[in-house]
Design a protein around this motif. Structure first.
Motif, mmCIF file in Angstrom:
data_model
loop_
_atom_site.group_PDB
_atom_site.id
_atom_site.type_symbol
_atom_site.label_atom_id
_atom_site.label_comp_id
_atom_site.label_asym_id
_atom_site.label_seq_id
_atom_site.Cartn_x
_atom_site.Cartn_y
_atom_site.Cartn_z
ATOM 1 N N ILE A 1 2.185 32.675 32.110
ATOM 2 C CA ILE A 1 1.899 32.641 30.671
ATOM 3 C C ILE A 1 0.696 33.527 30.394
ATOM 4 O O ILE A 1 -0.353 33.388 31.019
ATOM 5 C CB ILE A 1 1.611 31.213 30.158
ATOM 6 N N ASP A 2 0.863 34.461 29.474
ATOM 7 C CA ASP A 2 -0.200 35.338 28.971
ATOM 8 C C ASP A 2 0.187 35.675 27.542
ATOM 9 O O ASP A 2 0.765 36.720 27.267
ATOM 10 C CB ASP A 2 -0.302 36.606 29.836
ATOM 11 N N ASP A 3 -0.078 34.742 26.628
ATOM 12 C CA ASP A 3 0.356 34.907 25.239
ATOM 13 C C ASP A 3 -0.795 35.158 24.270
ATOM 14 O O ASP A 3 -0.608 35.128 23.063
ATOM 15 C CB ASP A 3 1.162 33.693 24.790
ATOM 16 N N GLY A 4 -1.995 35.401 24.799
ATOM 17 C CA GLY A 4 -3.156 35.607 23.941
ATOM 18 C C GLY A 4 -3.872 34.320 23.589
ATOM 19 O O GLY A 4 -4.981 34.344 23.071
ATOM 20 N N LYS A 5 -3.233 33.188 23.859
ATOM 21 C CA LYS A 5 -3.838 31.884 23.582
ATOM 22 C C LYS A 5 -4.175 31.132 24.866
ATOM 23 O O LYS A 5 -5.118 30.361 24.897
ATOM 24 C CB LYS A 5 -2.887 31.040 22.735
ATOM 25 N N SER A 6 -3.369 31.346 25.901
ATOM 26 C CA SER A 6 -3.608 30.665 27.169
ATOM 27 C C SER A 6 -3.077 31.507 28.318
ATOM 28 O O SER A 6 -2.334 32.463 28.118
ATOM 29 C CB SER A 6 -2.955 29.280 27.175
ATOM 30 N N LEU A 7 -3.512 31.127 29.506
ATOM 31 C CA LEU A 7 -3.052 31.747 30.754
ATOM 32 C C LEU A 7 -2.581 30.639 31.678
ATOM 33 O O LEU A 7 -3.201 29.570 31.735
ATOM 34 C CB LEU A 7 -4.180 32.507 31.452
ATOM 35 N N ALA A 8 -1.494 30.903 32.405
ATOM 36 C CA ALA A 8 -1.037 29.986 33.454
ATOM 37 C C ALA A 8 -0.722 30.831 34.675
ATOM 38 O O ALA A 8 -0.143 31.912 34.567
ATOM 39 C CB ALA A 8 0.197 29.217 33.005
ATOM 40 N N TRP A 9 -1.159 30.327 35.838
ATOM 41 C CA TRP A 9 -0.949 31.106 37.054
ATOM 42 C C TRP A 9 -0.826 30.200 38.269
ATOM 43 O O TRP A 9 -1.249 29.044 38.258
ATOM 44 C CB TRP A 9 -2.081 32.104 37.264
ATOM 45 N N THR A 10 -0.239 30.796 39.311
ATOM 46 C CA THR A 10 -0.168 30.196 40.638
ATOM 47 C C THR A 10 -0.659 31.250 41.612
ATOM 48 O O THR A 10 -0.232 32.401 41.541
ATOM 49 C CB THR A 10 1.281 29.803 40.996
ATOM 50 N N LEU A 11 -1.539 30.863 42.516
ATOM 51 C CA LEU A 11 -2.052 31.757 43.550
ATOM 52 C C LEU A 11 -1.759 31.130 44.907
ATOM 53 O O LEU A 11 -2.044 29.947 45.120
ATOM 54 C CB LEU A 11 -3.565 31.955 43.393
ATOM 55 N N VAL A 12 -1.179 31.918 45.809
ATOM 56 C CA VAL A 12 -0.924 31.464 47.168
ATOM 57 C C VAL A 12 -1.461 32.528 48.113
ATOM 58 O O VAL A 12 -1.104 33.701 48.005
ATOM 59 C CB VAL A 12 0.583 31.248 47.437
ATOM 60 N N GLU A 13 -2.351 32.116 49.018
ATOM 61 C CA GLU A 13 -2.855 32.996 50.064
ATOM 62 C C GLU A 13 -2.393 32.409 51.401
ATOM 63 O O GLU A 13 -2.384 31.195 51.575
ATOM 64 C CB GLU A 13 -4.378 33.096 50.042
ATOM 65 N N VAL A 14 -2.037 33.297 52.326
ATOM 66 C CA VAL A 14 -1.539 32.871 53.628
ATOM 67 C C VAL A 14 -2.451 33.412 54.715
ATOM 68 O O VAL A 14 -2.847 34.581 54.681
ATOM 69 C CB VAL A 14 -0.090 33.390 53.836
ATOM 70 N N ASP A 15 -2.794 32.530 55.678
ATOM 71 C CA ASP A 15 -3.569 32.972 56.842
ATOM 72 C C ASP A 15 -2.750 32.708 58.101
ATOM 73 O O ASP A 15 -1.580 32.322 58.015
ATOM 74 C CB ASP A 15 -4.937 32.293 56.899
#
Length: 169
Positions: free
Chosen positions: A67-81
């Protein structure tokens, strides 16, 4: 200072004020989408990690902004080691709004997201009283590049880590 010099200084000051006032009066808050919806991968060779603060760098990482609609942001971040998942983050936050809850490495944390430019935000993790406060300034530097400047230790100075993410096509 002579009367002539004072008069000249006052005239210059008035002229500068007259030029600056319309700019200030027309200043609008940042609005609209940032243009970051999609999948982004950490560019490991171009990123600078601080192993002393965060441990070894990940082997890979992906950010999915849904989500990037100018009102809010939603994200998922996954890092792998080498051991598997090194970092996991889920968030949905109102831009310039109140704090909200997010999940970081299976812990519930409080964050806020403030716009600091047309294509830039600062995401702050608010710790409990006396705990560490972290922030990340995220800037879309061009259509396919995100710059993430992380302050992990809360001390003034250059970013503790700098990550470069590129849009996955």
């Amino acid at each position: 200072m002579s009367k002539t010099a004072r008069a000249f200084s006052a005239l210059v000051g008035a002229a500068l004020l007259a030029v600056a006032l319309p700019v200030v009066a027309n200043a609008q808050p940042f609005s609209g989408p940032m243009g970051v919806t999609g999948r982004w991968a950490i560019d490991l060779p171009r990123s600078k990690f601080n192993a002393a603060l965060t441990g070894p760098p990940p082997l890979s990482g992906e950010l999915d902004v849904t989500i990037d609609d100018g009102k809010s942001l939603a994200w998922t971040l996954v890092e792998v080691d080498e051991a598997g998942v090194a970092a996991l983050q889920f968030a949905h936050a109102v831009l310039d709004g109140p704090t909200t809850q997010a999940v970081v490495n299976l812990n519930l944390v409080t964050i806020s997201v403030q716009r600091v430019g047309q294509a830039a935000v600062t995401v702050t993790t608010h710790g409990e009283q006396g705990s560490r406060r972290q922030s990340m300034k995220v800037t879309r530097t061009d259509a396919d590049t995100l710059l993430v400047e992380q302050d992990i230790d809360g001390k003034p100075g250059p970013p503790d880590q700098t990550l470069i993410l590129t849009r996955v096509k």
